[in-house]
Scaffold this motif. Structure first.
Motif, short mmCIF file in Angstrom:
data_model
loop_
_atom_site.label_atom_id
_atom_site.label_comp_id
_atom_site.label_asym_id
_atom_site.label_seq_id
_atom_site.Cartn_x
_atom_site.Cartn_y
_atom_site.Cartn_z
N LEU A 1 -20.08 -3.12 -6.91
CA LEU A 1 -18.80 -3.07 -6.51
C LEU A 1 -17.75 -2.67 -6.16
O LEU A 1 -16.75 -3.57 -6.58
CB LEU A 1 -19.68 -2.95 -4.12
CG LEU A 1 -17.96 -2.47 -3.50
CD1 LEU A 1 -18.85 -1.18 -2.81
CD2 LEU A 1 -18.22 -3.19 -1.78
N ILE A 2 -17.27 -1.82 -6.78
CA ILE A 2 -15.58 -0.68 -6.82
C ILE A 2 -15.34 -0.44 -5.27
O ILE A 2 -15.70 0.35 -4.87
CB ILE A 2 -15.63 -0.31 -7.71
CG1 ILE A 2 -15.84 1.37 -7.53
CG2 ILE A 2 -16.57 -1.03 -9.67
CD1 ILE A 2 -15.94 2.34 -8.79
N ARG A 3 -14.44 -0.78 -5.44
CA ARG A 3 -13.25 -0.47 -4.46
C ARG A 3 -11.58 -0.34 -4.74
O ARG A 3 -10.53 -1.13 -5.67
CB ARG A 3 -13.01 -1.52 -3.57
CG ARG A 3 -12.59 -1.04 -1.62
CD ARG A 3 -12.08 -2.54 -0.83
NE ARG A 3 -13.70 -2.51 -0.57
CZ ARG A 3 -14.74 -2.38 0.11
NH1 ARG A 3 -14.53 -1.39 0.58
NH2 ARG A 3 -15.67 -2.93 -0.21
N THR A 4 -10.63 0.77 -4.01
CA THR A 4 -9.66 1.09 -4.20
C THR A 4 -9.19 1.14 -3.60
O THR A 4 -9.11 2.31 -2.61
CB THR A 4 -9.27 1.66 -5.52
OG1 THR A 4 -9.70 1.63 -6.84
CG2 THR A 4 -7.86 2.08 -6.06
N PRO A 5 -7.64 0.37 -2.81
CA PRO A 5 -7.42 0.69 -1.29
C PRO A 5 -6.29 1.73 -1.68
O PRO A 5 -5.63 2.08 -2.58
CB PRO A 5 -7.21 -0.82 -0.98
CG PRO A 5 -6.98 -1.49 -2.05
CD PRO A 5 -7.90 -0.86 -3.22
N VAL A 6 -6.42 2.21 -0.77
CA VAL A 6 -4.97 3.60 -0.04
C VAL A 6 -3.92 3.27 0.95
O VAL A 6 -5.08 3.49 1.89
CB VAL A 6 -5.57 5.21 -1.02
CG1 VAL A 6 -5.95 5.37 -2.58
CG2 VAL A 6 -6.40 5.10 0.22
N LYS A 7 -3.51 4.17 0.70
CA LYS A 7 -2.53 4.49 2.09
C LYS A 7 -2.76 5.25 2.81
O LYS A 7 -4.24 6.08 2.72
CB LYS A 7 -1.59 4.25 1.96
CG LYS A 7 -0.55 2.98 1.60
CD LYS A 7 0.90 3.31 1.45
CE LYS A 7 1.69 1.77 1.07
NZ LYS A 7 3.18 1.61 1.01
N SER A 8 -2.50 5.60 4.34
CA SER A 8 -2.96 6.18 5.11
C SER A 8 -2.71 8.00 4.40
O SER A 8 -3.48 8.86 5.36
CB SER A 8 -2.34 6.42 7.11
OG SER A 8 -2.28 7.61 7.37
N ASN A 9 -1.25 8.45 3.91
CA ASN A 9 -0.55 9.49 3.52
C ASN A 9 -1.15 9.30 1.90
O ASN A 9 -1.34 10.63 1.81
CB ASN A 9 0.59 9.39 3.23
CG ASN A 9 1.57 8.29 2.14
OD1 ASN A 9 0.01 7.37 1.72
ND2 ASN A 9 2.57 7.61 2.05
N ILE B 1 -6.74 1.76 12.01
CA ILE B 1 -7.58 1.67 12.27
C ILE B 1 -8.75 2.36 11.40
O ILE B 1 -9.13 1.92 10.70
CB ILE B 1 -7.82 1.75 13.68
CG1 ILE B 1 -7.18 0.19 14.40
CG2 ILE B 1 -9.57 1.23 13.68
CD1 ILE B 1 -7.89 0.10 15.91
N LEU B 2 -7.38 3.82 11.33
CA LEU B 2 -8.80 4.57 10.64
C LEU B 2 -8.58 4.12 9.04
O LEU B 2 -9.73 3.88 8.61
CB LEU B 2 -8.20 5.53 10.81
CG LEU B 2 -9.30 6.86 10.35
CD1 LEU B 2 -10.52 7.01 10.77
CD2 LEU B 2 -8.54 8.68 10.78
N THR B 3 -7.43 4.19 8.28
CA THR B 3 -7.39 3.92 7.18
C THR B 3 -8.33 2.66 6.97
O THR B 3 -8.13 2.90 5.86
CB THR B 3 -6.26 3.93 7.14
OG1 THR B 3 -4.88 4.89 7.67
CG2 THR B 3 -5.45 3.30 5.12
#
Length: 908
Positions: A126-134, A221-223
């Motif tokens: 499982l690969i993941r890269t978190p990002v901000k809302s904008n 929460i959505l982000t």
């Protein structure tokens, strides 16, 4: 003139007349007057009975309705009470704690060495890269809300109506499965709780969702949800977590750059990622991707219905050909990391801990569930999911420096442990002949005596080829290394022996079982318990175990030290020499042996010290499980005897190889039949280290080691212990030797008999017995007076031989002999049973042969014919099928074949 009636009015009037007919009332002239139905007309009677029936039904329905209302109120009250009790029991998480959990992007468990030394994270695809809302497309945010939670911006974490609808559907089975979970609840489930759908977890989920909505903004929460949700596979075949990797893996775009159609496709994936993803497990496109494209159109319609997009945008996005935008297959970059044995061990241990916790939380019995394959698999999957998705921190007891030192020393010693074996085998994948080389493997465990913590270990040679962990996962015959725990320790505890108790080492048969000492030898004398253990003589061990079995339960001690064998194994005398059915692991051996160094107390070994969630809350702490197996006096006496193994016994070559004094070490060697398994276990006051070497015998091979292997293993052990001592000498606690307990008595006894001097009857006359004396240690008892039969085991003939020699006769007492395989009946030995025949002549003893490992057929050599015997025995075709077993341990495509048996002769 009346206005014409419509058809509806006519229908109403018809029903009204019918109703009036069936609600006819018969009035009494007075309260006392009754109506006799027999005096009424037929139609009047029908109306009368119908009216009575309706009145009764109305009463029943009212009562039933009242009951249902009361019952519903009671149910609601109980439900609210249960919910309130959960709310009171559930610890209110702080803002920072929840923030750490929901924003933790690295969801797979983090593994640590001891001392908070980070090892790495659980390997996962499982690969993941978190990002901000904008950094997320506005289209994607709207698409997720319209699809997964259209009231997201209106509710406060939960939608009561949706929860009630889902609950009613679950209870009655009626209606569609709507779920009832908001995006907030789904985030709680993904990041804080497990996905199991019990009522308790659902109630806690609701509580946490309300708190989450109170702590954080809708945008936060959505982000966090968009960074946490899974979105199927990418063009490398990897599982995708978060919208950034989904956008890159599907369209080679960042999440911020997605257009409406692309956003709708990605937003449709979380409902069923495996169904809607366009890629297979290997990264190639599926032949049929219509399910995902249809789902994309459904998302677009919901966005249109939710007034997020216009009709023209909706129509245009439906026409976009996304299939042309999907990325072609590419290969993922291979990950190269060390510490493979450690990663695997921590993963297995942590998963097992979580499995047991989940079972306990559901109020079930762990043993029962583990025996049920389907139930166990359910909990296995739940525990594995927790490790991969909840961001746990798993802290182990493994010290990185000690572990590294052990690997270096093991690698340096590997070429000297034995020769490699190459053979032609059938490749399990290609089914073609191929060359396969098998090396001498080793498993080693370093254990802290007082805490039970595994400080370091060696899992084997060349992890890239053989992932089988020989320290934890393989079980092998322990050989004579089992004698202290199974025989001598219980014998001292039960005051059956002291250090100088004499035990017979003469030819003996136990209903057809002929034990011999190492190399098929017999010492032909009585031997002290200390010498018998130090030199690892087999016949004394079997005689002593036979005496123990007549009234003492050795199983109790073994079980309390973590070694569990069957009643059948305990009933067979070969167990005294390591003849187990399935064998024992290196960890089990180290743990059990450490009991003596820990003053008779056994501590359950462990690899995981604690597990915490991302907020730092401890969800598991290793328990300090201790059990006083032997008394302190037994432990002290056993230390005295086991030190003799190192100073003058089978491990005496260690004395010039140790980095500290030999007086600080106790130990025991072990060698199984045909040098199949070689052991040494050694303890200082602080630590215990057990080592095993042998072949895996993959593909049914039957490779064995040679005579020098025991010395090679001792050198290997000393090299590792020297490296560890140089790294951390304090852990050996050499200045904390056990003091002699007050219950340990000492006295001098005769060296030849292990008793006090005195008189016996010899050849019909009184004879005084005296001679050289030695010091003996007793477990809270006094030395015994001399007697004619002073030892354990031995026949009348053996004692006669001893006393004749003691009083000056020249005979064969104390002259070592060897079994030759020639067997006849000796009529002078009255205690010998018919099935157990041996012949004593010029120091030679016959036997049916050496009971080796596994099942042997027709191994006895020669014709056993004796013309002087009334029976003529031809044993040339004699078949012996002992309690042998091929114990197969499988890892990957390789199968480790460990042969063990219950009848042993050649152990030391």
């Amino acid at each position: 003139m009346k206005e014409p009636q419509s058809w509806w009015q006519k229908l109403q009037n018809l029903f009204k007349r019918i109703g009036n007919f069936f609600t006819y009332e018969i009035k009494a002239v007075s309260d006392e007057q009754t109506v006799d139905p027999t005096e009424l007309s037929v139609w009047q009677r029908i109306r009368f009975y119908f009216n009575v029936t309706i009145s009764s039904l109305k009463t029943v329905l009212l009562i039933l309705l009242s009951f249902l209302i009361v019952l519903a109120g009671l149910g609601i009250g109980i439900g609210l009470g249960y919910f309130a009790s959960l709310a009171s029991q559930e610890e209110v998480p702080s803002y920072q704690a929840m923030k750490n959990q929901i924003e933790d992007s690295n969801e797979s468990a983090a593994f640590y060495f001891a001392k908070n030394d980070k090892l790495g994270n659980l390997t996962t695809d499982l690969i993941r890269t978190p990002v901000k809302s904008n950094q997320i497309s506005p289209y994607l945010k709207k698409a997720i809300v319209a699809t997964e939670d259209e009231y997201f911006y209106q509710h406060h974490g939960v939608v009561p109506k949706a929860i009630s609808r889902a609950l009613l559907s679950d209870l009655t089975g009626l209606g569609t499965q709507t779920g009832g979970s908001t995006l907030t609840q789904q985030l709680v489930k993904m990041k804080i709780l497990s996905s199991e759908t019990t009522f308790k977890r659902k109630a806690i989920e609701i509580l946490l969702a309300v708190r989450l909505d109170n702590y954080f903004t809708k945008s936060e929460i959505l982000t966090d949800y968009l960074n946490a949700a899974t979105f199927g596979r990418n063009n490398k075949g990897q599982n995708v977590g978060g919208v950034e990797q989904a956008a890159l893996g599907l369209f080679n775009k960042h999440a911020a750059d997605l257009n409406l159609a692309e956003s709708a496709f990605i937003a449709g994936l979380p409902q069923s990622p495996s169904v809607y993803t366009p890629y297979k497990q290997n990264g190639t496109l599926k032949k049929d991707i219509s399910a995902g494209l249809d789902r994309k159109n459904t998302v677009l319609f919901r966005m249109y219905r939710h007034n997020d997009i216009s009709k023209s945008e909706y129509d245009a996005a439906k026409k976009v050909d996304l299939k042309a935008e999907f990325q072609p297959k590419t290969e993922p970059q291979p990950e190269n990391r060390g510490y493979g044995y450690v990663y695997n061990l921590i993963t297995v241990e942590a998963r097992d801990i979580l499995i047991d916790q989940l079972i306990h939380e559901d109020g079930k019995n762990v043993t029962t569930v583990r025996k049920n394959k389907d139930q166990y698999n359910t909990y296995w999957n739940q525990a594995d999911q927790l490790l991969r998705q909840k961001g746990y921190r798993v802290h182990s007891t493994i010290d990185r420096k000690l572990y590294d030192e052990m690997q270096v020393a093991s690698k340096q010693a590997a070429p000297y442990l034995g020769t490699s074996k190459t053979s032609t085998i059938t490749d399990p994948v290609t089914q073609k002949p191929t060359q396969f080389t098998e090396y001498v493997q080793n498993g080693t465990v370093l254990l802290d005596n007082q805490s039970g913590a595994v400080l370091a270990f060696v899992g084997g040679r060349n992890f890239s080829k053989f992932q089988l962990n020989h320290a934890f996962d393989t079980k092998r015959s322990p050989g004579s290394s089992i004698k202290p725990m199974l025989v001598y320790g219980p014998a001292v505890q039960n005051k059956l022996i002291n250090t100088q108790s004499m035990i017979a080492d003469f030819p003996v048969s136990f209903h057809g079982y002929f034990p011999t000492d190492f190399g098929q030898q017999i010492q032909n004398r009585f031997i002290s318990a200390s010498e018998a253990l130090a030199e690892s003589y087999n016949i004394p061990a079997v005689n002593l175990y036979d005496a123990l079995q007549r009234g003492k339960n050795t199983k109790k001690y073994m079980s309390e030290m973590g070694i569990h064998l069957s009643d059948k194994e305990y009933s067979e005398l070969g167990i005294a020499l390591g003849g187990t059915k399935n064998g024992v692991s290196v960890l089990q051996q180290a743990s059990a042996f450490s009991t003596f160094a820990n003053q008779g107390t056994h501590v359950t070994p462990h690899v995981i010290s604690k597990i915490t969630d991302p907020s730092g809350k401890v969800i598991y702490q290793a328990p300090a499980t201790k059990k006083q197996v032997f008394s302190k006096s037994t432990a002290y006496i056993m230390q005295k005897m086991l030190n003799g193994v190192v100073t003058k016994g089978t491990a005496s070559t260690l004395s010039y190889q140790l980095p500290f004094s030999e007086s600080d070490l106790v130990g025991k060697t072990g060698t199984s039949n045909d040098y199949r398994d070689i052991w040494f276990i050694g303890s200082t006051p602080g630590v215990t280290m057990a080592s095993w070497i042998g072949y895996d015998n993959f593909y049914g091979h039957n490779y064995t080691l040679n005579k020098s292997s025991s010395d090679a293993n001792l050198t290997y052990w000393s090299n590792i212990i020297s490296a560890l001592y140089k790294t951390n000498p304090k852990m050996f606690k050499l200045n904390q030797k056990m003091k002699q307990p007050s219950t340990v008595k000492t006295d001098t006894v005769l060296e030849d008999t292990g008793t006090k001097s005195g008189a016996i009857t010899y050849n019909g006359a009184n004879a005084h017995v005296t001679g050289k004396k030695v010091k003996a240690y007793y477990n809270d008892e006094l030395p015994k007076d001399v007697s004619y039969q002073f030892g354990i085991g031995g026949t009348e003939k053996n004692y006669k031989l001893f006393w004749n020699h003691f009083f000056g006769a020249s005979n064969d007492y104390g002259i070592t002999s060897t079994y030759t395989g020639k067997t006849v009946r000796d009529p002078d030995d009255s205690v010998e049973d018919d099935a157990s025949k041996y012949y004593y002549s010029n120091g030679s003893y016959g036997t049916y042969g050496s009971f080796g490992s596994g099942t042997y057929s027709g191994y006895s050599q020669g014709n056993y014919n004796n013309t002087n015997d009334s029976e003529q025995n031809n044993y040339n075709n004699y078949n012996y099928s002992g309690s042998g077993l091929n114990s197969n341990s499988t890892y990957g495509t390789y199968s480790s074949n460990s042969n063990t048996a219950t009848s042993y002769n050649a152990y030391r």
